[in-house]
Design an enzyme around this catalytic site. Structure first.
Site, PDB file in Angstrom:
ATOM      1  N   CYS A 178      40.475  67.784  71.689  1.00 52.75           N
ATOM      2  CA  CYS A 178      41.536  67.847  72.712  1.00 52.75           C
ATOM      3  C   CYS A 178      42.955  67.754  72.156  1.00 52.75           C
ATOM      4  O   CYS A 178      43.917  67.806  72.920  1.00 52.75           O
ATOM      5  CB  CYS A 178      41.278  66.780  73.758  1.00 52.75           C
ATOM      6  SG  CYS A 178      39.613  66.933  74.423  1.00 52.75           S
ATOM      7  N   HIS A 307      48.579  61.931  77.742  1.00 52.91           N
ATOM      8  CA  HIS A 307      47.275  62.579  77.598  1.00 52.91           C
ATOM      9  C   HIS A 307      46.514  62.325  78.905  1.00 52.91           C
ATOM     10  O   HIS A 307      45.937  63.248  79.464  1.00 52.91           O
ATOM     11  CB  HIS A 307      46.545  62.033  76.379  1.00 52.91           C
ATOM     12  CG  HIS A 307      45.277  62.759  76.071  1.00 52.91           C
ATOM     13  ND1 HIS A 307      45.222  64.132  75.963  1.00 52.91           N
ATOM     14  CD2 HIS A 307      44.007  62.321  75.885  1.00 52.91           C
ATOM     15  CE1 HIS A 307      43.970  64.494  75.719  1.00 52.91           C
ATOM     16  NE2 HIS A 307      43.221  63.429  75.675  1.00 52.91           N
ATOM     17  N   HIS A 341      41.372  68.654  82.779  1.00 53.12           N
ATOM     18  CA  HIS A 341      41.476  68.473  81.327  1.00 53.12           C
ATOM     19  C   HIS A 341      41.088  69.796  80.670  1.00 53.12           C
ATOM     20  O   HIS A 341      39.923  70.185  80.699  1.00 53.12           O
ATOM     21  CB  HIS A 341      40.566  67.335  80.874  1.00 53.12           C
ATOM     22  CG  HIS A 341      40.809  66.913  79.457  1.00 53.12           C
ATOM     23  ND1 HIS A 341      41.606  67.626  78.586  1.00 53.12           N
ATOM     24  CD2 HIS A 341      40.372  65.834  78.756  1.00 53.12           C
ATOM     25  CE1 HIS A 341      41.635  67.018  77.418  1.00 53.12           C
ATOM     26  NE2 HIS A 341      40.902  65.924  77.497  1.00 53.12           N
TER      27      HIS A 341
END
Lengths: 412, 263
Positions: A178, A307, A341
């Site tokens: 990620c 994040h 996400h």
């Protein structure tokens, strides 16, 4: 940038300004049967990518799916590259006058002097998933029109973009889960600094696939509701897909750019493969290195794009990292409630959202956050805000404890 | 042109267990015999982690450990560049097989080991290296991509760099896609500074297509196409045979020109 918020930056801004989420109930199964009763959000226009996997998409969750990916046709000389990820790459390239900007850069620098550094976590694995179901499970070999190297392979993304744009400089894919498409900004800086290129196309693309849907589900990290970053009742992520690109070059007075990369910091938790260090130490190191490289203090940062995955552990650890490095006075929000996400594309998605914030002097709220977790001390934005913004910090943290923080600055 | 030093080398391939052995084969003091692989035994990965680590992660750790020991550097003081063509196709095969079932079950450990940067994560946990680490994919040119990235990192950070490039053997049926047909890996310790362990001084630049005339022994040529990490043999051959320059193919017309100087 293209995400579930829409195709291109102006649709993204419109959604952000009007509080329109890109998340909707998982409709992947609905491609075969009728829509589940609880959702009437998506028309049955999607084909192909998930339709032959009837039972494998029955997860009770919300997803951030980009509309129209399936309809994108790759140019004839690149048909081998046909997969959802490269379709999304092409759809994204066609937005925001990006191709025109690349043309100009080619004129200025020459196509050999432009690098291509892109992030992805699963590339076109969706193609292999489909073939395993249709062929391998039936004891048949791969069909002759299956091309691993041009689809499933991680480098496929950079290879496709490089060929589509006719760029001849150095290229690779960064795949650090990620944080992938945040780290490519550091690569552009390094490669230009080392003289390997004069400009670089950075960014990333990750598309929905069963590997990540079922993989994160196996880790019990997928929420059954739209994800709620920093909320006391948060219980996991909503998966999304997105693509984004940026053209980076050395600072020049004549440049039309309105946003710059001011700094970056990279670090490693060295703690656990799938869980961040709960102390937030590794994340804090990335933030500190970014501040140091940008030659800025905590007080110079006007907004933090978190994040903020909405897992219990990430949001707490990230909060600790922010409090220890930047204090509790800087407005923060996560984009995950808006886009989901987007994994390997999260870095570029959130860098572009940060760039839009700098251009518009506008900060988006933490969507879906109702009651802030009392253990979170950062200033989580509950409402959209118009504010003078000069520097934005954007965090991206991945599996393997791979951390990257970017600082973007306003040039106007 | 960037100048750096190679202070440690690790290598693993069928019939090649370490750099001293590789060197004797490249200088034709020893006949190459492509035996099956030696047991991959990384000492640096604790037993508990070793059991959970994938074969790909163990290959990476095995060659990285050789290079670190040879360079006599502390693993936790290094930044690192990990690179591989296929990542972990053994795991991808298992995941795609499960996902073809009507009721797919995925093991959580297998899923987090499936990420391309699993070997880097595994190494950092074992060594407590907390500095910059990246994981690249560059198809057949994954070693060349890692070499460029390492040099660019050296230009912008103070740490020495661990470069590790590796792929495990691709299992059936994905092996029909010609990704990797042998377990192989290579690792280098790269530094701006020479040390007592320095093997060679290297100056590196990007160049455009020129004719290549590498003198690598014919018996090793199949290895170079068997696994992307073994493109490194062209550079290692030049080092072993004290050549003053060597050119590595990269994408399209691009090549990496390496000037070598003994230290």
């Amino acid at each position: 940038m293209t995400s579930a918020l829409g195709h291109g930056n102006s649709k993204t801004l419109h959604a952000l300004e009007n509080g329109i989420s890109g998340l909707h109930y998982n409709d992947l199964k609905a491609e075969l049967s009728s829509l589940p009763a609880q959702t009437k959000l998506m028309p049955l226009q999607h084909k192909a990518d998930f339709a032959d996997q009837p039972n494998a998409i029955d997860l009770q969750t919300y997803i951030g799916r980009v509309k129209g990916v399936e309809d994108i046709v790759l140019p004839e000389h690149l048909t081998r590259y046909h997969c959802r990820n490269n379709q999304l790459a092409l759809l994204t390239l066609q937005q925001d006058n990006f191709i025109e900007a690349v043309k100009q850069a080619k004129k200025t620098y020459g196509k050999e002097r432009i690098g291509v550094f892109l992030g992805t976590s699963t590339s076109g694995i969706n193609e292999t998933e489909k073939i395993y179901r249709s062929h391998i499970k039936q004891q048949q070999p791969f069909p002759s029109n299956y091309y691993y190297r041009e689809t499933h392979d991680n480098f496929s993304l950079a290879d496709f973009v490089r060929r589509y744009l006719d760029i001849k400089g150095p290229a690779f894919v960064v795949s650090t889960a990620c944080s992938s498409s945040a780290k490519v900004f550091a690569d552009a800086y390094r490669f230009i600094h080392a003289g390997f290129c004069d400009a670089a196309i950075v960014g990333g693309v990750d598309s929905l696939c069963l590997t990540t849907l079922y993989g994160f589900n196996s880790l019990e990290l997928v929420s059954s509701q739209p994800c709620k970053p920093a909320d006391q009742n948060r219980n996991g992520i909503s998966l999304g897909e997105a693509g984004g690109f940026a053209l980076l070059e050395k600072m020049q007075a004549s440049s039309p750019a309105s946003v710059c990369l001011a700094g970056y910091g990279e670090s490693s938790d060295a703690y656990h493969m799938a869980t961040p260090n709960p102390t937030g130490k590794g994340m804090a190191k990335a933030i500190q290195l970014a501040l140091h490289r940008a030659n800025l203090n905590a007080t110079d940062i006007n907004y933090i794009n978190l994040h903020g995955t909405a897992t219990k552990t990430n949001d707490l650890a990230e909060d600790k990292a922010i409090i220890s490095t930047l204090g509790n006075a800087i407005p923060c929000s996560s984009s995950k409630g808006w886009t989901g996400h987007t994994l390997g594309a999260a870095g570029i998605t959130e860098a572009v959202i940060s760039a839009i914030c700098l251009q518009r002097q506008f900060l988006p709220k933490s969507l879906n956050t109702e009651t802030i977790d009392p253990n979170i001390q950062s200033d989580i934005l509950r409402h959209n805000l118009s504010k003078k913004v000069n520097y934005i910090l954007s965090n991206s943290f991945g599996f393997g404890g791979n951390n990257c923080s970017l600082i973007l600055g306003n040039l106007t | 042109m960037t100048t750096l030093y190679i202070n440690g080398i690790g290598i693993l391939a069928p019939g090649i267990e370490n750099w001293p052995e590789c060197k004797t084969i490249l200088t034709q003091q020893k006949t190459y015999q492509p035996n099956t692989l030696y047991k991959i035994t990384s000492q640096i990965i604790p037993a508990k982690e070793r059991r959970r680590a994938s074969r790909t992660s163990l290959i990476a750790a095995y060659v990285a450990e050789q290079a670190v020991n040879q360079a006599e550097v502390l693993a936790d003081q290094l930044s690192s560049v990990f690179s591989s063509y296929g990542g972990d196709l053994q795991i991808a095969d298992k995941l795609c097989t499960s996902l073809a079932d009507n009721d797919p079950f995925i093991s959580p450990i297998q899923f987090h080991n499936s990420v391309h940067n699993a070997p880097a994560g595994c190494w950092s946990i074992a060594t407590q290296a907390q500095s910059t680490t990246t994981s690249l994919a560059g198809s057949h040119f994954s070693f060349q991509a890692a070499l460029l990235e390492s040099v660019a990192l050296l230009e912008t950070e103070d740490n020495d760099i661990l470069l590790a490039c590796y792929d495990s053997k691709t299992p059936e049926p994905l092996n029909s896609q010609h990704t990797s047909n042998a377990d192989c890996g290579v690792a280098l310790i790269l530094s701006k500074h020479s040390s007592n362990q320095s093997i060679i001084q290297l100056s590196l630049s990007l160049t455009n297509k020129t004719d290549i005339n590498n003198k690598i022994p014919a018996c090793l040529k199949p290895l170079i196409t068997a696994n992307a990490s073994m493109q490194s043999l062209i550079l290692l051959d030049a080092i072993a045979n004290k050549q003053s320059s060597v050119i590595l193919d990269y994408l399209d017309n691009l090549q990496i020109k390496c000037l070598l100087k003994n230290v």
